[in-house]
Design a protein around this motif. Structure first.
Motif, mmCIF file in Angstrom:
data_model
loop_
_atom_site.group_PDB
_atom_site.id
_atom_site.type_symbol
_atom_site.label_atom_id
_atom_site.label_comp_id
_atom_site.label_asym_id
_atom_site.label_seq_id
_atom_site.Cartn_x
_atom_site.Cartn_y
_atom_site.Cartn_z
ATOM 1 N N SER A 62 0.817 -1.218 0.000
ATOM 2 C CA SER A 62 0.000 0.000 0.000
ATOM 3 C C SER A 62 0.849 1.266 0.000
ATOM 4 C CB SER A 62 -0.920 0.004 1.223
ATOM 5 O OG SER A 62 -1.756 -1.139 1.226
ATOM 6 N N GLY A 63 1.979 1.223 0.703
ATOM 7 C CA GLY A 63 2.752 2.445 0.870
ATOM 8 C C GLY A 63 3.741 2.741 -0.231
ATOM 9 N N ALA A 64 4.247 1.704 -0.910
ATOM 10 C CA ALA A 64 5.293 1.931 -1.909
ATOM 11 C C ALA A 64 4.839 2.821 -3.068
ATOM 12 C CB ALA A 64 5.806 0.589 -2.429
ATOM 13 N N PRO A 65 3.664 2.583 -3.681
ATOM 14 C CA PRO A 65 3.265 3.474 -4.790
ATOM 15 C C PRO A 65 3.067 4.919 -4.347
ATOM 16 C CG PRO A 65 2.001 1.434 -4.827
ATOM 17 C CD PRO A 65 2.716 1.458 -3.527
ATOM 18 N N PHE A 66 2.479 5.109 -3.161
ATOM 19 C CA PHE A 66 2.269 6.476 -2.686
ATOM 20 C C PHE A 66 3.591 7.158 -2.354
ATOM 21 C CE2 PHE A 66 -1.869 4.549 -1.782
ATOM 22 C CZ PHE A 66 -2.706 5.492 -2.365
ATOM 23 N N LEU A 67 4.529 6.405 -1.822
ATOM 24 C CA LEU A 67 5.839 6.976 -1.541
ATOM 25 C C LEU A 67 6.543 7.362 -2.838
ATOM 26 C CD1 LEU A 67 7.638 7.627 0.881
ATOM 27 C CD2 LEU A 67 8.684 5.372 0.627
ATOM 28 N N GLY A 68 6.423 6.515 -3.862
ATOM 29 C CA GLY A 68 6.992 6.858 -5.165
ATOM 30 C C GLY A 68 6.322 8.065 -5.785
ATOM 31 N N LEU A 69 4.991 8.148 -5.639
ATOM 32 C CA LEU A 69 4.277 9.315 -6.171
ATOM 33 C C LEU A 69 4.690 10.594 -5.453
ATOM 34 C CD1 LEU A 69 2.089 10.405 -8.060
ATOM 35 C CD2 LEU A 69 0.401 9.858 -6.282
ATOM 36 N N LEU A 70 4.920 10.484 -4.152
ATOM 37 C CA LEU A 70 5.389 11.650 -3.395
ATOM 38 C C LEU A 70 6.732 12.141 -3.929
ATOM 39 C CD1 LEU A 70 5.278 13.618 -0.992
ATOM 40 C CD2 LEU A 70 6.320 11.791 0.401
ATOM 41 N N GLY A 71 7.639 11.187 -4.199
ATOM 42 C CA GLY A 71 8.936 11.579 -4.736
ATOM 43 C C GLY A 71 8.820 12.222 -6.102
ATOM 44 N N THR A 72 7.892 11.722 -6.935
ATOM 45 C CA THR A 72 7.711 12.292 -8.273
ATOM 46 C C THR A 72 7.161 13.712 -8.197
ATOM 47 O OG1 THR A 72 7.380 10.125 -9.284
ATOM 48 C CG2 THR A 72 6.484 12.024 -10.451
ATOM 49 N N VAL A 73 6.125 13.894 -7.386
ATOM 50 C CA VAL A 73 5.536 15.236 -7.268
ATOM 51 C C VAL A 73 6.545 16.217 -6.696
ATOM 52 C CG1 VAL A 73 3.729 16.567 -6.121
ATOM 53 C CG2 VAL A 73 3.213 14.311 -7.068
ATOM 54 N N TRP A 74 7.282 15.755 -5.694
ATOM 55 C CA TRP A 74 8.295 16.624 -5.093
ATOM 56 C C TRP A 74 9.383 16.982 -6.116
ATOM 57 C CZ3 TRP A 74 9.847 15.743 0.654
ATOM 58 C CH2 TRP A 74 10.587 16.830 1.102
ATOM 59 N N GLY A 75 9.824 16.009 -6.900
ATOM 60 C CA GLY A 75 10.864 16.268 -7.889
ATOM 61 C C GLY A 75 10.405 17.190 -8.992
ATOM 62 N N VAL A 76 9.181 16.987 -9.486
ATOM 63 C CA VAL A 76 8.656 17.867 -10.536
ATOM 64 C C VAL A 76 8.495 19.282 -10.002
ATOM 65 C CG1 VAL A 76 6.657 18.312 -12.002
ATOM 66 C CG2 VAL A 76 7.556 15.994 -11.800
ATOM 67 N N MET A 77 7.981 19.375 -8.779
ATOM 68 C CA MET A 77 7.829 20.702 -8.173
ATOM 69 C C MET A 77 9.175 21.397 -8.029
ATOM 70 S SD MET A 77 6.145 21.598 -4.462
ATOM 71 C CE MET A 77 7.423 20.625 -3.637
ATOM 72 N N ASP A 78 10.169 20.622 -7.630
ATOM 73 C CA ASP A 78 11.498 21.199 -7.472
ATOM 74 C C ASP A 78 12.081 21.623 -8.819
ATOM 75 O OD1 ASP A 78 13.777 22.019 -6.114
ATOM 76 O OD2 ASP A 78 14.740 20.057 -6.271
ATOM 77 N N SER A 79 11.841 20.818 -9.843
ATOM 78 C CA SER A 79 12.357 21.160 -11.184
ATOM 79 C C SER A 79 11.728 22.432 -11.719
ATOM 80 C CB SER A 79 12.110 20.000 -12.151
ATOM 81 O OG SER A 79 12.826 18.842 -11.744
ATOM 82 N N PHE A 80 10.415 22.558 -11.623
ATOM 83 C CA PHE A 80 9.752 23.773 -12.104
ATOM 84 C C PHE A 80 10.106 24.975 -11.238
ATOM 85 C CE2 PHE A 80 6.955 20.760 -14.300
ATOM 86 C CZ PHE A 80 6.866 21.365 -15.540
ATOM 87 N N GLY A 81 10.298 24.723 -9.944
ATOM 88 C CA GLY A 81 10.658 25.842 -9.078
ATOM 89 C C GLY A 81 12.038 26.390 -9.384
#
Length: 283
Positions: A150-169
């Protein structure tokens, strides 16, 4: 040769062939790298749990089969329970039932029917308590595996959103942004989602397989507990019958002889307690 093989595994794509997971890992931000490392640890734990749980279930299945075979070969449950080599959930059920049967009185049939029902209920309650403990063993470690799934996909999604946000920022202060500047950060961010799915997908298949195996063993154990309860009732009745037949003594024969008297009193009946009726002396 190695480059050609890697290109073949990547589906012949030159983009994938010239890229590697290490490049994506280095292109991601610190949060993404930490999440990838955590997911890697989760993957190792998940595979370890699946292999260990499968080995445990297989071992318990073999032990239950040995206990069932011993019960079928033995003349009584007491003889089967005395075998010290028996182990596993079914063996624990057998010994628990024998202990409860012994505490309640195995062959005392002099008690009232209400007390007999209470004795059987005592044995069945002991079986139910032991059965609940053994069923929990079948499902042990499955919570950890389910949590990883249950936690692995959400943890991966968190990393993706954080990385994209950091890239655009990081590109917000620039007047113009090209795809070449944005792609490395996005690719590194997407790596965490891939890692989460790589952890979760095999774990789902393993979890479903192990759950089915555990449910099958639980059903077999419940059937074994019911069989033990039935055999206790039958052996209790059989032992009580043997005890009563051994304690009963033949009653002495009562000989009845009739004498006819000519007196008005009519028929005179005399009783004799001799064992041999034919050995009486005739009058």
């Amino acid at each position: 040769m190695g480059i050609n093989m890697f290109s073949f595994l990547c589906g012949g794509s030159p983009v994938l062939a010239t890229s590697s997971l290490s490049d994506y890992f280095l292109q991601s931000n610190l949060a993404g790298q930490v999440i990838v490392v955590i997911l890697l640890i989760f993957s190792v734990v998940a595979w370890g749990v699946m292999f260990c749980k499968y080995a445990d279930l297989k071992n318990m299945s073999d032990l239950n089969a040995d206990t069932l075979a011993k019960v079928r070969r033995s003349n009584s449950l007491i003889e089967a329970a005395a075998a010290k080599s028996l182990k596993g959930p079914c063996a624990a059920l057998l010994r628990s039932a024998m202990e409860a049967w012994g505490r309640a009185g195995m062959i005392d049939e002099s008690i009232k029917p209400e007390a007999k029902a209470l004795r059987i209920a005592h044995v069945e309650n002991s079986l139910q308590r032991t059965l609940a403990r053994q069923l929990s063993i079948y499902n042990s470690k499955m919570t950890l595996l389910g949590t990883i799934i249950s936690g692995a996909p959400f943890l991966g999604l968190l990393g993706t959103v954080w990385g994209v946000m950091d890239s655009f920022g990081s590109m917000s202060g620039q007047s113009s942004v090209t795809l070449q500047q944005l792609a490395p950060g996005v690719a590194g961010a997407l790596l965490t989602t891939v890692a989460g799915l790589v952890v979760a997908i095999p774990s789902v298949f393993g979890y479903n397989f192990l759950t089915t195996k555990a449910r099958q063993l639980a059903t077999e154990t419940e059937i074994f507990a019911s069989m033990i309860a039935d055999k206790i009732e039958m052996e209790s009745a059989a032992r009580a019958g043997e005890l009563l037949s051994s304690e009963s003594k033949p009653s002495p024969a009562v000989a009845v002889s009739e004498k006819i008297d000519a007196s008005p009193s009519g028929k005179i009946i005399s009783f004799s307690l001799d064992d041999d009726v034919n050995s009486r002396d005739s009058d």
